[in-house]
Design a protein around this motif. Structure first.
Motif, mmCIF file in Angstrom:
data_model
loop_
_atom_site.group_PDB
_atom_site.id
_atom_site.type_symbol
_atom_site.label_atom_id
_atom_site.label_comp_id
_atom_site.label_asym_id
_atom_site.label_seq_id
_atom_site.Cartn_x
_atom_site.Cartn_y
_atom_site.Cartn_z
ATOM 1 N N VAL A 137 -3.497 -4.299 -10.611
ATOM 2 C CA VAL A 137 -2.386 -3.367 -10.418
ATOM 3 C C VAL A 137 -1.686 -2.863 -11.327
ATOM 4 C CG1 VAL A 137 -0.283 -3.266 -8.887
ATOM 5 C CG2 VAL A 137 -2.171 -4.873 -8.069
ATOM 6 N N ASP A 138 -1.016 -3.416 -12.361
ATOM 7 C CA ASP A 138 -0.328 -3.001 -13.269
ATOM 8 C C ASP A 138 -1.011 -2.139 -14.556
ATOM 9 O OD1 ASP A 138 1.881 -3.814 -12.127
ATOM 10 O OD2 ASP A 138 2.250 -5.542 -13.341
ATOM 11 N N VAL A 139 -1.894 -2.774 -14.976
ATOM 12 C CA VAL A 139 -2.891 -2.083 -16.178
ATOM 13 C C VAL A 139 -3.545 -1.031 -15.394
ATOM 14 C CG1 VAL A 139 -4.277 -2.398 -18.014
ATOM 15 C CG2 VAL A 139 -2.530 -4.191 -17.454
ATOM 16 N N GLU A 140 -4.627 -1.578 -14.417
ATOM 17 C CA GLU A 140 -5.470 -0.317 -14.193
ATOM 18 C C GLU A 140 -5.132 0.540 -12.949
ATOM 19 O OE1 GLU A 140 -7.820 -0.131 -16.434
ATOM 20 O OE2 GLU A 140 -7.601 -2.308 -17.178
ATOM 21 N N PHE A 142 -4.642 -0.156 -9.771
ATOM 22 C CA PHE A 142 -5.109 -0.484 -8.463
ATOM 23 C C PHE A 142 -4.027 -0.255 -7.278
ATOM 24 C CE2 PHE A 142 -9.743 -1.943 -8.618
ATOM 25 C CZ PHE A 142 -9.918 -1.482 -9.852
ATOM 26 N N SER A 143 -4.451 0.421 -6.007
ATOM 27 C CA SER A 143 -3.564 0.102 -4.936
ATOM 28 C C SER A 143 -3.753 -1.383 -4.443
ATOM 29 C CB SER A 143 -3.957 1.130 -3.917
ATOM 30 O OG SER A 143 -5.161 0.465 -3.210
ATOM 31 N N TYR A 144 -2.648 -1.849 -3.663
ATOM 32 C CA TYR A 144 -2.614 -3.058 -3.103
ATOM 33 C C TYR A 144 -4.106 -3.362 -2.484
ATOM 34 C CZ TYR A 144 2.201 -3.862 -4.102
ATOM 35 O OH TYR A 144 3.434 -3.997 -4.435
ATOM 36 N N LYS A 145 -4.456 -2.247 -1.551
ATOM 37 C CA LYS A 145 -5.592 -2.222 -0.814
ATOM 38 C C LYS A 145 -6.839 -2.396 -1.605
ATOM 39 C CE LYS A 145 -7.834 0.639 2.925
ATOM 40 N NZ LYS A 145 -8.670 1.535 2.246
ATOM 41 N N MET A 159 0.095 -9.329 -2.706
ATOM 42 C CA MET A 159 1.616 -9.101 -2.724
ATOM 43 C C MET A 159 1.992 -10.391 -3.120
ATOM 44 S SD MET A 159 2.208 -6.742 0.598
ATOM 45 C CE MET A 159 4.000 -6.456 0.216
ATOM 46 N N ASP B 16 5.375 -0.277 -7.360
ATOM 47 C CA ASP B 16 3.744 -0.017 -7.198
ATOM 48 C C ASP B 16 3.565 1.383 -6.309
ATOM 49 O OD1 ASP B 16 3.518 -2.375 -8.637
ATOM 50 O OD2 ASP B 16 3.428 -3.624 -7.007
ATOM 51 N N GLU B 18 4.089 1.575 -3.168
ATOM 52 C CA GLU B 18 3.047 1.071 -1.863
ATOM 53 C C GLU B 18 4.007 1.332 -0.502
ATOM 54 O OE1 GLU B 18 0.175 -0.165 -1.349
ATOM 55 O OE2 GLU B 18 -0.666 -0.307 -3.636
ATOM 56 N N LYS B 48 6.787 -3.236 -15.581
ATOM 57 C CA LYS B 48 5.397 -2.821 -15.295
ATOM 58 C C LYS B 48 4.856 -1.832 -16.389
ATOM 59 C CE LYS B 48 3.136 -0.147 -11.744
ATOM 60 N NZ LYS B 48 2.182 -1.179 -10.914
ATOM 61 N N VAL B 51 3.760 -3.746 -19.309
ATOM 62 C CA VAL B 51 2.521 -4.477 -19.288
ATOM 63 C C VAL B 51 1.306 -3.375 -19.447
ATOM 64 C CG1 VAL B 51 1.145 -5.487 -17.536
ATOM 65 C CG2 VAL B 51 3.348 -6.211 -17.731
ATOM 66 N N LYS B 52 1.567 -2.401 -18.757
ATOM 67 C CA LYS B 52 0.453 -1.349 -18.857
ATOM 68 C C LYS B 52 -0.145 -0.773 -20.438
ATOM 69 C CE LYS B 52 -0.947 2.821 -16.794
ATOM 70 N NZ LYS B 52 -1.274 3.725 -15.738
ATOM 71 N N VAL B 53 1.022 -0.345 -21.076
ATOM 72 C CA VAL B 53 0.794 -0.141 -22.409
ATOM 73 C C VAL B 53 0.481 -1.228 -23.211
ATOM 74 C CG1 VAL B 53 2.362 1.762 -22.231
ATOM 75 C CG2 VAL B 53 3.344 -0.022 -23.113
ATOM 76 N N TYR B 55 -1.551 -3.501 -22.638
ATOM 77 C CA TYR B 55 -2.822 -3.729 -22.754
ATOM 78 C C TYR B 55 -3.731 -2.363 -22.721
ATOM 79 C CZ TYR B 55 -3.627 -8.428 -21.289
ATOM 80 O OH TYR B 55 -3.601 -9.925 -21.279
ATOM 81 N N GLN B 56 -3.277 -1.271 -22.620
ATOM 82 C CA GLN B 56 -4.282 -0.215 -22.660
ATOM 83 C C GLN B 56 -4.795 0.154 -23.991
ATOM 84 O OE1 GLN B 56 -2.547 3.021 -20.259
ATOM 85 N NE2 GLN B 56 -4.124 2.286 -18.705
#
Lengths: 191, 74
Positions: A137-140, A142-145, A159, B16, B18, B48, B51-53, B55-56
């Motif tokens: 979710v955070d790095v790549e 992705f949506s929850y779905k 979640m 997120d 969502e 958030k 975390v992203k930076v 790992y990228q």
């Protein structure tokens, strides 16, 4: 090798476009660069074999991750697949802890002072099920779905795992922030 | 009207992306008038991003990329 069709070429190009993400995923599953390379290679080999089952225009990254994860669990983890437990870590948040200690919530700038290596270390310390959801979710992104599809669990599970993983992450980073003097610690006695 | 508890419960989904548009709107009504929740939200969002930076920076080895390119004819 037979002549490639345009579709096959497009498939290959799009698949290669996801390589860094797949490799990162493989690294965190195997925790070993050589094994990660093997896993990625096998994932692409299987994807190539089943490319007719991929629907163009859908999320290829999610599809590749699902293949990779299945390969990994089949091959390396069959024995202890069921053994992975998720500890109940309770409710704890870096934000709340810092607010209690500092008298007010931390400014976002605190995060700028946390070394990236520390963040990676903290994520590596999470349980495997927590780690993979944070990374999907955070790095790549992705949506929850999509994450639920890859992991084969309901969205609600994504979640709750994500929430717990973030809490654990904040707890570890808070300890680091105190140890390294980024924030003053121990103002309130915690027993 | 969301209160702080409603807001905190939805923070993960907010960062997120969502939440549905009406929920986003409602939560922003609360954020506009609650400094504590706004700070909390910014902090979650910042974490958030961190975390992203973090790992990228990990990239696949070039040799692997080349091997796969040949295998896939890409």
């Amino acid at each position: 090798m037979a002549e490639q069709t345009v579709e096959e070429q497009d498939f290959g190009t799009e698949a290669i476009g996801n390589l860094d993400a797949l490799y990162r995923g493989a690294l965190r599953l195997t925790r070993d660069p050589d094994k990660a390379q093997d896993l990625v290679q096998d994932t692409y080999a299987r994807a190539l074999r089943y490319q007719h089952s991929y629907q163009a225009g859908t999320n290829m990254k999610a599809w590749l991750f699902a293949i990779m994860r299945n390969l990994y669990w089949d091959r390396f983890q069959k024995a202890n697949r069921e053994a992975v437990s998720i500890d109940d870590i309770g409710e704890f948040a870096l934000y709340d802890q810092m607010r209690d200690d500092l008298g007010e919530g931390p400014e976002t700038e605190v995060l700028d002072r946390i070394a990236r290596g520390e963040v990676v270390d903290a994520i590596e310390k999470l349980s495997p099920l927590h780690r993979e959801v944070v990374l999907l979710v955070d790095v790549e992104g992705f949506s929850y779905k999509d994450a639920a599809t890859v992991l084969g669990v309901p969205i609600g599970t994504v979640m709750s795992r994500l929430h717990r993983a973030r809490q654990q992450l904040q707890k570890d980073l808070f300890e680091y922030a105190v140890e390294s003097g980024i924030v003053p610690g121990g103002l309130n006695k915690r027993s | 009207m969301y209160d702080c508890e409603d807001c905190i419960r939805r923070l993960d989904q907010l960062v997120d992306k969502e939440l549905s548009p009406p929920e986003v709107e409602e939560i922003h009504v609360h954020l506009d008038e609650c400094g504590d929740c706004t700070k909390r939200y910014r902090f979650q969002e910042g974490l958030k991003r961190l975390v992203k930076v973090s790992y990228q920076e990990q990239k696949a080895p070039d040799a692997l990329r080349e091997r796969l390119r040949q295998q896939l004819g890409a």
